[in-house]
Design a protein around this motif. Structure first.
Motif, PDB file in Angstrom:
ATOM      1  N   ALA A   1      28.904  43.112  45.190  1.00  0.00           N
ATOM      2  CA  ALA A   1      29.273  41.727  45.763  1.00  0.00           C
ATOM      3  C   ALA A   1      28.785  41.574  46.854  1.00  0.00           C
TER       4      ALA A   1
ATOM      5  N   ILE B   1      37.238  39.818  45.685  1.00  0.00           N
ATOM      6  CA  ILE B   1      38.768  40.081  45.020  1.00  0.00           C
ATOM      7  C   ILE B   1      39.012  39.803  43.729  1.00  0.00           C
ATOM      8  N   THR B   2      38.286  38.747  43.262  1.00  0.00           N
ATOM      9  CA  THR B   2      38.284  38.164  41.878  1.00  0.00           C
ATOM     10  C   THR B   2      37.634  39.390  41.005  1.00  0.00           C
ATOM     11  N   TYR B   3      36.353  39.814  41.607  1.00  0.00           N
ATOM     12  CA  TYR B   3      35.813  40.831  40.652  1.00  0.00           C
ATOM     13  C   TYR B   3      36.723  42.187  40.476  1.00  0.00           C
ATOM     14  N   SER B   4      37.467  42.436  41.806  1.00  0.00           N
ATOM     15  CA  SER B   4      38.245  43.767  41.779  1.00  0.00           C
ATOM     16  C   SER B   4      39.481  43.540  40.789  1.00  0.00           C
ATOM     17  N   ALA B   5      39.988  42.166  40.752  1.00  0.00           N
ATOM     18  CA  ALA B   5      41.026  42.105  39.940  1.00  0.00           C
ATOM     19  C   ALA B   5      40.498  42.254  38.495  1.00  0.00           C
ATOM     20  N   VAL B   6      39.470  41.685  38.208  1.00  0.00           N
ATOM     21  CA  VAL B   6      38.959  41.683  36.717  1.00  0.00           C
ATOM     22  C   VAL B   6      38.958  43.051  36.409  1.00  0.00           C
TER      23      VAL B   6
END
Length: 521
Positions: free
Chosen positions: A201, A2-7
């Motif tokens: 991921a 989720i963090t990677y997607s948000a970035v």
């Protein structure tokens, strides 16, 4: 993930916003440049008209052509003609329209200059300046426009004002199409980016999940298999660290079990003997004439128990940091002679030649004499114990001068010299290099040696080599205590051994307050 997607989403949105701002700025700049170029082309035509060299029809023809080409409205404010030309719309009042004073400065009323901002722009043009406005309200159209205003001069005098205006509504329609394409491209870029992030991921998280499962199994008391190295160097390092920790914990657990077994055996044997002696004496099985002999045996077993308990207490204090040395000046020759003399009887009973090489000169160091003697007695006990009858044990000592001092070492290290008798001229082999100036003591024997895979662990408490008789018997505490005592003096201890060719243990004590590891040369 989720963090990677948000970035990724944030990066794409920021880039899209930057592109929209850049596109908006580019479109407005291009429109201004287009209007400026058209206005500069119309300036000579307007000058001819204002000086009477061009009629109204010719002026309107040029203005209409420029308006269609630039997509703009063209206005000409003139003092002499008193009118403004607005192609496609009704003419607007000029500076000398009804209600204005004859010969007065151009201040149109009811025309394009009816609002304050626009009036300031017109005033600047009448003063000979070129005005470029990205967003200004044009009263004639009652809408916001991109405006370019140029003075029309003749003989150094401003005779009129040339205005070119392009409605923002038309440009915003073009910008909306550009925005739509930018955000559509951002969306098309976001979808594969999110898919790529998901796949990456998963590849990154899978080893971490496996590590988590292995850690939970390890915490539950199981022994999971070694983790495979990851594809990246970071994951490989993490897997290697976990495998090392797991194997280390497994080894410690094994040592703990061996410690319990060893201590149980060491306690059970003398206690069983004591119980047998006392039971036999109580039952009258042993004659009273034999009491002194069995009491001596019971005393020996009792002392054995005391020594074991003392070793356990010493090791616990050493490792907890509550152990305090009592340093004092100590003659090395006297200490070595006393230690060797104390072990001579045991060596003679084993038929082992115990030798002490005399020091070339007297050396005095500051140490805890009893604790250093304890270290040497332990090393000599092991050396005699594992040297076969007819073999030898050699003790050597000397001073290691500071590096670069020009002095020759007084110590001829017998590390590796178990390959030959210490008196032999062929005394060669690997050496243990003392890390600095200080006292070096070496104990060499002709025992069976220690396998290379066991050498890194011989100083661990309760460790027993499985493939050699070197550490067979005993509780496995002696070398661990010796190592802790030497390190407490600020020194180090190293061991060099080859199976079938003997072992040498070297102790180094610093001349000053240093503590460096003994490194093989």
């Amino acid at each position: 993930m989720i963090t990677y997607s948000a970035v990724i989403l944030l990066v794409i949105v920021v880039l899209a916003l930057l592109f929209t701002r850049w596109a908006e700025s580019y479109v407005y700049r291009q429109k201004q440049e287009q209007l400026l170029a058209a206005g500069q082309a119309l300036q000579p035509v307007a000058g001819l008209y204002l000086t009477g060299q061009l009629d109204q029809a010719g002026l309107e023809s040029h203005f209409n052509t420029a308006a269609r080409t630039a997509g703009a409205r063209v206005y000409l404010l003139s003092e002499r003609r008193g009118r403004a030309l607005l192609p496609g719309w009704s003419p607007a009042a000029g500076p000398n329209a009804a209600g204005a004073k004859t010969g007065a400065q151009a201040k149109p009323s009811g025309g394009p200059g009816s609002n304050a901002v626009f009036g300031q722009a017109i005033a600047s043009i009448w003063q000979g300046q070129t005005v470029l406005s990205r967003k200004i309200t044009l009263p004639a159209l009652q809408s916001e426009v991109v405006l370019v205003g140029l003075p029309v001069s003749s003989a150094g005098t401003v005779k009129g004002v040339l205005l070119l205006a392009s409605p923002l509504s038309e440009m915003q329609q073009l910008l909306r199409q550009i925005y739509l394409r930018i955000w559509l491209a951002a969306l098309l870029a976001l979808l594969p980016a999110l898919a790529l992030v998901y796949l990456v991921a998963r590849r990154l998280v899978a080893p971490l999940k496996e590590l988590q499962r292995a850690a939970l199994r390890l915490a539950a008391g199981e022994s999971p298999p070694d983790l495979p190295p990851g594809e990246s160097s970071e994951l490989a390092d993490l897997a290697a660290a976990f495998n090392y920790m797991k194997n280390r914990l497994h080894r410690l657990e094994k040592q703990r079990n061996e410690m319990i077994a060893a201590i149980s055996h060491e306690l059970r044997t003398p206690l069983t003997s004591l119980r047998g002696f006392l039971q036999a004496m109580s039952d009258g099985v042993i004659d009273r004439e034999q009491y002194p002999r069995y009491l001596q045996l019971a005393h020996s077993e009792t002392m054995r128990l005391i020594h074991l308990v003392q070793d356990l207490m010493d090791l616990a204090r050493l490792q907890s940091g509550n152990f305090t040395l009592q340093p004092a000046p100590c003659p090395v020759s006297q200490l070595l002679e006393e230690t060797v003399a104390a072990m001579q009887l045991a060596a003679q009973e084993k038929q082992v030649d115990l030798q002490l090489t005399p020091l070339p000169r007297e050396i005095a160091i500051t140490c805890d004499r009893e604790r250093l003697k304890q270290v040497l007695l332990n090393l000599l006990h092991n050396a005699i114990k594992f040297t076969p009858p007819g073999g030898w044990v050699a003790v050597q000592a000397g001073w290691q001068p500071p590096p670069g001092s020009g002095g020759a070492p007084e110590f001829s290290a017998c590390s590796g010299s178990a390959l030959a008798h210490p008196a032999s001229a062929n005394n060669t082999g690997p050496k243990v290099a003392p890390p600095g100036p200080g006292l070096v003591i070496s104990v060499c024997d002709q025992g069976p040696g220690i396998p290379a895979e066991d050498l890194p662990f011989v100083f661990e408490k309760f460790y027993r080599a499985e493939k050699t008789a070197r550490l067979a018997g005993g509780s496995g505490l002696g070398l661990a205590i010796a190592k802790n005592l030497v390190e407490l003096h600020g020194g180090c201890i190293a061991i060099d051994s080859q199976p079938g060719r003997g072992t040498a243990v070297t102790v180094w004590l610093p001349a000053a307050e240093t503590a460096q590891p003994c490194e093989p040369e």
